[in-house]
Design an enzyme around this catalytic site. Structure first.
Site, short mmCIF file in Angstrom:
data_model
loop_
_atom_site.label_atom_id
_atom_site.label_comp_id
_atom_site.label_asym_id
_atom_site.label_seq_id
_atom_site.Cartn_x
_atom_site.Cartn_y
_atom_site.Cartn_z
CG ASP A 165 19.17 -2.31 10.03
OD1 ASP A 165 19.90 -1.92 9.11
OD2 ASP A 165 19.47 -3.25 10.79
CE LYS A 194 12.43 0.52 0.00
NZ LYS A 194 12.80 1.56 1.00
N PRO A 238 0.83 -1.21 0.00
CG PRO A 238 -0.02 -1.05 2.16
CD PRO A 238 0.67 -1.99 1.23
N GLY A 239 0.31 2.33 -0.56
CA GLY A 239 1.04 3.59 -0.62
C GLY A 239 1.29 4.03 -2.05
CB VAL A 240 2.53 7.25 -3.40
CG1 VAL A 240 2.89 7.82 -4.77
CG2 VAL A 240 1.37 8.01 -2.79
#
Length: 569
Positions: free
Chosen positions: A370, A335, A315-317
């Site tokens: 971290d 990521k 979720p998120g931009v």
């Protein structure tokens, strides 16, 4: 004459033990650095201790090549090496760390292409039974007398080669604080106070970490120590709540220096105090971040076996540099660096990696998450939503390999999952929590800059909110050291396009523009300006830059100002 497999196993163990001695030598110096207020040396030691693992690994691999050509050996050869290595670990006090080092050697030799229990310790060779070495890591204190006498015994046990500023006041503060936290019945029922033998050093602080044991409950018992500007020792706080202890061991803080030969027992003790912390988080907190990664991977595999949800876009931009996804039932995000960036992002793939390395080596002051780097990380293809797989193939095809059963990610970062600040501000209805988040956002930016890091892209989507309401920065692709930017005032002109006509370099930053993009809605912009107006001035950033240039190490306590004992100047 030992067979070749035995020699190889011995050489790997020799490499591990050499690395661990090096690790312990740096860690043991923390006490003297603390006593002598050598804060720059403390910061250098943190960076050195992180970097030595790769050096030790490279040395060990080089020594193995002097014995054999590793890649010409078959699986039976490496299985035999593993068996011999495991036999050498009987009664070894750091066997779990040694297994991780062995895995690292195999990973380096085969470029992380083999994840095979037959030749690696994908699973641990044994289950550690906590308590077997407890007497080697814990000091117990008599509770039959007064609180004051117990506190005196504790401060006498943990000696420093530095004078207390006012030991009598410190003892009085500790006595009074404990009596305020526990009622008379609780104090009377205390049967044991246990404190870990290692002192936990980080930044400018030292912590005695233990617990107060009562028949029906156990509370953390943490004494925080500081060295003042006159190089005198003083007790700064007594902490007795799980929340405070969790904050001290927060994932956005640098690793502790805590000297011990029994890390598994230390972690087991800490986990009893912080059951919400994962085992891998606690290993990382005491500096064994490589083993923490191993334990994380094992935990992750176990979670996959006992869950059935699918990996999906987080979720998120969506980011311009990273593709981010998660498993909803698991507390991390994954990521991946995209293949290409838009023109607005003047960075390369290697520069992004360097930014993440910079954060790893920096004092994260409780404000920067971290991150843990993996190569050839494998995910079961049937657990990945088709839309996510398509997106990864569209934006990060160079970084993934797909077959019938797996998606292999060649290079990956993993971070703790948080609520993106923009989503928090959109969905939160409690005005006081919104106010606190904006206030903490400003503090977060200030504290990162005090640690000599300019956050760069400070859009609120790049910050997260923890379950305790703390704001943490987690997007590092535009960070840099403070001296690498030039902070300037906007031109004073009636021409709204004047900034476009003046000489502007890529390193120029105009803080007066921050209010237009850190947060979106007008009332939130106004609140940020009201709470932290200096952030929008070039003068503030220039002064912060000057302070960073002096090399002075800042200190931010992981507990509130109200919890600190008051000391006369």
């Amino acid at each position: 004459m030992p067979i070749v497999q035995e020699k190889v196993a011995y050489q790997i163990l020799f490499g591990f033990e050499k690395n661990y001695r090096w690790f312990c030598r740096i860690t043991s110096g923390a006490k003297q650095r603390f006593e002598q207020a050598q804060w720059q040396a403390t910061h250098s030691a943190v960076k050195e201790r992180i970097s030595i693992y790769e050096q030790s690994l490279a040395d060990t691999v080089s020594e193995l090549y002097a014995l054999i050509n590793p890649r010409q050996q078959d699986s039976e050869f490496w299985h035999a090496v593993k068996v011999h290595f495991a036999q050498q670990l009987n009664q070894h006090p750091q066997y779990e760390l040694a297994e991780t080092f062995y895995n690292s050697v195999i990973g380096r030799l085969f470029k992380h292409s083999k994840i095979d229990e037959n030749i690696m310790f994908v699973l641990p060779s044994r289950c550690y039974i906590s308590g077997q070495d407890k007497q080697k890591i814990v000091n117990s204190f008599d509770t039959s007398g007064t609180v004051g006498s117990m506190m005196q015994a504790i401060l006498s046990m943990y000696r420093f080669n530095i004078d207390f500023k006012d030991k009598a006041t410190d003892l009085s503060n500790l006595d009074q604080a404990l009596r305020e936290r526990l009622n008379k019945a609780q104090l009377a029922s205390v049967h044991t106070v246990e404190i870990l033998k290692p002192v936990f050093y980080r930044g400018k602080a030292a912590y005695l970490i233990g617990r107060i044991c009562m028949p029906n409950e156990t509370l953390p018992f943490v004494i925080a120590l500081l060295v003042n500007e006159q190089k005198q020792l003083q007790v700064d706080a007594l902490l007795t709540s799980n929340k405070d202890l969790s904050a001290i061991f927060g994932f956005a803080r640098s690793y502790f220096m805590a000297e011990t030969l029994y890390p598994a027992e230390i972690v087991a003790f800490l986990q009893e105090l912080m059951p919400n912390k994962k085992n891998f988080e606690l290993y990382m907190s005491i500096g064994h971040y490589k083993h923490g990664k191993t334990v994380f991977y094992r935990n992750f595999l176990q979670h996959l076996e006992h869950s059935d949800d699918q990996f999906t876009v987080a979720p998120g931009v969506k980011g311009l540099v990273m593709a981010v996804f998660h498993l909803p039932s698991y507390g991390v995000v994954f990521k991946i660096i995209k293949d290409e960036f838009p023109e607005s992002k003047r960075v390369t793939r290697e520069q992004v990696k360097e930014c993440y390395r910079l954060v790893k080596m920096s004092d994260r002051v409780g404000r920067m998450a971290d991150t843990h780097e993996y190569v050839n990380f494998r995910l079961p293809r049937n657990r990945i939503e088709p839309a996510l797989l398509q997106e990864l193939q569209d934006v990060a095809s160079l970084n993934i390999q797909v077959n019938d059963h797996e998606v292999i990610i060649k290079h990956l970062y993993i971070e703790r999952k948080m609520t993106p600040l923009n989503i928090f501000l959109q969905t939160e209805t409690d005005e006081s929590k919104i106010h606190n988040a904006i206030a903490d956002l400003g503090l977060c930016i200030k504290q990162i800059s005090a640690a000599n890091i300019f956050p760069g892209d400070m859009l609120h989507k790049n910050f997260g909110v923890t379950r305790h309401g703390r704001v943490i920065f987690y997007d590092y692709d535009e960070i840099c050291l403070m001296h690498q930017r030039t902070f300037r005032e906007l031109p004073k002109s009636d021409d709204p396009f004047a900034i476009d006509t003046m000489s502007v370099s890529p390193e120029d930053v105009f803080p007066e523009q921050f209010e237009h993009f850190i947060v979106g809605k007008r009332h939130l912009k106004d609140l940020l300006k009201q709470l932290h107006p200096e952030l929008m001035t070039a003068e503030y950033w220039i002064e912060a830059q000057k302070r960073a240039a002096t090399g002075e190490v800042q200190h931010f306590t992981p507990y509130s100002e109200a919890q600190r004992f008051r000391h006369q100047p």
